[in-house]
Design a protein around this motif. Structure first.
Motif, short mmCIF file in Angstrom:
data_model
loop_
_atom_site.label_atom_id
_atom_site.label_comp_id
_atom_site.label_asym_id
_atom_site.label_seq_id
_atom_site.Cartn_x
_atom_site.Cartn_y
_atom_site.Cartn_z
N LEU A 175 0.83 -1.11 0.12
CA LEU A 175 0.20 0.15 -0.03
C LEU A 175 0.66 1.10 0.06
CD1 LEU A 175 -2.93 1.24 0.14
CD2 LEU A 175 -2.96 1.20 2.61
N GLN A 176 2.12 1.21 0.77
CA GLN A 176 2.78 2.42 0.75
C GLN A 176 3.48 2.52 -0.61
OE1 GLN A 176 3.18 4.62 3.04
NE2 GLN A 176 4.92 5.70 1.99
N VAL A 177 4.05 1.29 -1.03
CA VAL A 177 4.55 1.51 -2.60
C VAL A 177 3.48 2.02 -3.43
CG1 VAL A 177 5.46 0.10 -4.43
CG2 VAL A 177 6.16 -0.45 -2.03
N GLY A 178 2.35 1.51 -3.26
CA GLY A 178 1.36 2.08 -4.15
C GLY A 178 1.01 3.72 -3.85
N LYS A 179 1.07 4.16 -2.82
CA LYS A 179 0.75 5.67 -2.56
C LYS A 179 2.16 6.15 -3.25
CE LYS A 179 -1.51 5.34 1.85
NZ LYS A 179 -1.62 5.71 3.31
N GLU A 180 3.25 5.72 -2.93
CA GLU A 180 4.51 6.36 -3.68
C GLU A 180 4.37 6.32 -5.21
OE1 GLU A 180 7.68 4.30 -2.09
OE2 GLU A 180 7.43 5.16 0.19
N THR A 181 3.85 5.29 -5.74
CA THR A 181 3.95 5.11 -7.21
C THR A 181 2.89 6.11 -7.64
OG1 THR A 181 4.30 2.75 -7.04
CG2 THR A 181 3.18 3.57 -8.96
N LEU A 182 1.66 6.56 -6.95
CA LEU A 182 0.89 7.29 -7.47
C LEU A 182 1.24 8.73 -7.19
CD1 LEU A 182 -2.16 7.98 -7.84
CD2 LEU A 182 -2.78 7.85 -5.51
N GLN A 183 2.03 8.97 -6.42
CA GLN A 183 2.47 10.40 -6.09
C GLN A 183 3.48 10.63 -7.32
OE1 GLN A 183 1.81 12.62 -4.14
NE2 GLN A 183 3.45 14.06 -5.23
N VAL A 184 4.50 9.40 -7.73
CA VAL A 184 5.36 9.61 -8.77
C VAL A 184 4.51 9.79 -10.20
CG1 VAL A 184 7.02 8.26 -10.42
CG2 VAL A 184 7.05 8.34 -7.76
N GLY A 185 3.51 9.22 -10.13
CA GLY A 185 2.46 9.08 -11.35
C GLY A 185 1.88 10.73 -11.53
N LYS A 186 1.49 11.42 -10.39
CA LYS A 186 1.09 12.50 -10.39
C LYS A 186 2.25 13.52 -10.89
CE LYS A 186 -2.56 12.19 -6.97
NZ LYS A 186 -2.90 12.53 -5.28
N THR A 188 4.86 12.82 -12.60
CA THR A 188 5.29 12.52 -14.36
C THR A 188 4.28 13.17 -14.97
OG1 THR A 188 5.94 10.10 -13.45
CG2 THR A 188 5.40 10.65 -15.74
N LEU A 189 3.09 13.24 -14.61
CA LEU A 189 1.71 13.67 -15.42
C LEU A 189 1.98 15.24 -15.35
CD1 LEU A 189 -0.88 13.34 -16.79
CD2 LEU A 189 -1.92 13.77 -14.54
N GLN A 190 2.53 15.80 -14.37
CA GLN A 190 2.50 17.37 -14.33
C GLN A 190 3.79 17.64 -14.93
OE1 GLN A 190 1.00 19.49 -12.71
NE2 GLN A 190 2.53 20.98 -13.54
N ILE A 191 5.01 16.82 -15.04
CA ILE A 191 6.04 17.03 -15.98
C ILE A 191 5.45 16.68 -17.45
CG2 ILE A 191 8.25 16.00 -16.82
CD1 ILE A 191 8.80 15.26 -13.94
N GLY A 192 4.58 15.88 -17.71
CA GLY A 192 4.15 15.58 -19.35
C GLY A 192 3.44 16.87 -19.66
N LYS A 193 2.54 17.48 -18.74
CA LYS A 193 1.82 18.78 -19.28
C LYS A 193 2.80 19.68 -19.49
CE LYS A 193 -2.64 17.91 -16.31
NZ LYS A 193 -3.33 18.24 -15.34
N GLU A 194 4.07 19.98 -18.49
CA GLU A 194 4.98 21.09 -18.73
C GLU A 194 5.66 20.72 -19.87
OE1 GLU A 194 7.30 21.24 -15.42
OE2 GLU A 194 5.78 21.71 -13.99
N THR A 195 6.04 19.54 -20.40
CA THR A 195 6.77 19.09 -21.58
C THR A 195 6.04 19.54 -22.92
OG1 THR A 195 7.98 17.55 -20.40
CG2 THR A 195 7.81 17.38 -22.88
#
Length: 235
Positions: A175-186, A188-195
């Motif tokens: 669950l903790q890894v999932g939370k961290e993965t979700l944070q990384v996904g968010k 990454t999505l922000q970086i994708g938007k900026e890119t």
């Protein structure tokens, strides 16, 4: 007060029937007598209250080994008060002795039969006891095996509980890894938007630059074409 004269027929002589009749008067206020008749019957004359006399009749009109009253006739009369108590009228001494001997023989025979029955019952009881002991041993063995199974089941339960705890810990970590993965996904999505925004901006700048370059080239081509025309060269 009432009086009855009764005749008991059946197996009533030489079986201590008169003693039985006599004993049944002990706790009753009854007077009279009981005696053997020559024809094998027994005569009972009793005086007392009607209620006690009726209870008395029920107590002496019996079939109970070795006594067997097959017929009991009663004639009711008014009491005379001629009897002071209740007694057994005895016959000749020889007859009484024979009756005692017959009764004693019946008692001994009855005791012998009861002894045989008791011995048979003892044998059956002993057999049942042996079978019960065997069942007890088998039950004890089953109990021991059940206890062993219980211990093994308890051990499995402990191991299952430990596995459950470890699984729960892994679940928490997952669950903790999932939370961290979700944070990384968010992120990454922000970086994708900026890119994407940067790429869009870059494409816009590049298009403007190319448009300017193409416009300059067209101008130069037009100048060259005019120069060639003036020189008489058709293009």
């Amino acid at each position: 007060m009432k009086r009855f004269v009764a005749t008991a027929r059946g197996r009533v002589q030489r079986v201590s029937y008169r003693e039985h009749v006599y004993n049944e008067t002990f706790e009753r206020n009854i007077s009279g007598y009981v005696m053997n008749l020559k024809n094998g019957d027994v005569e009972i004359v009793a005086e007392g209250s009607e209620e006690e006399l009726r209870d008395f009749i029920n107590a002496i009109n019996i079939i109970h080994r070795p006594i067997a009253v097959k017929s009991f006739t009663v004639r009711w009369e008014e009491a005379t008060g001629e009897y002071a108590d209740f007694e057994i009228v005895r016959g000749e001494i020889q007859e009484e002795i024979f009756e005692r001997m017959d009764y004693a023989g019946n008692v001994l025979h009855s005791m012998d039969m009861k002894l045989d029955q008791g011995l048979q019952i003892s044998k059956e009881t002993l057999q049942v006891g042996k079978e019960t002991l065997q069942v007890g041993k088998e039950t004890l063995q089953v109990g021991k095996e059940t206890l062993q199974v219980g211990k093994e089941t308890l051990q499995v339960g402990k191991e299952t509980l430990q596995v459950g705890k470890e699984t729960l810990q892994v679940g928490k970590e997952t669950l903790q890894v999932g939370k961290e993965t979700l944070q990384v996904g968010k992120e990454t999505l922000q970086i994708g938007k900026e890119t994407k925004e940067e790429i869009v901006g870059l494409r816009s700048d590049t298009k403007k630059h190319l448009d300017d370059e193409f416009a300059e080239i067209r101008k130069e081509l037009v100048s060259i074409k005019d120069a060639l025309a003036r020189a008489g060269i058709q293009v």
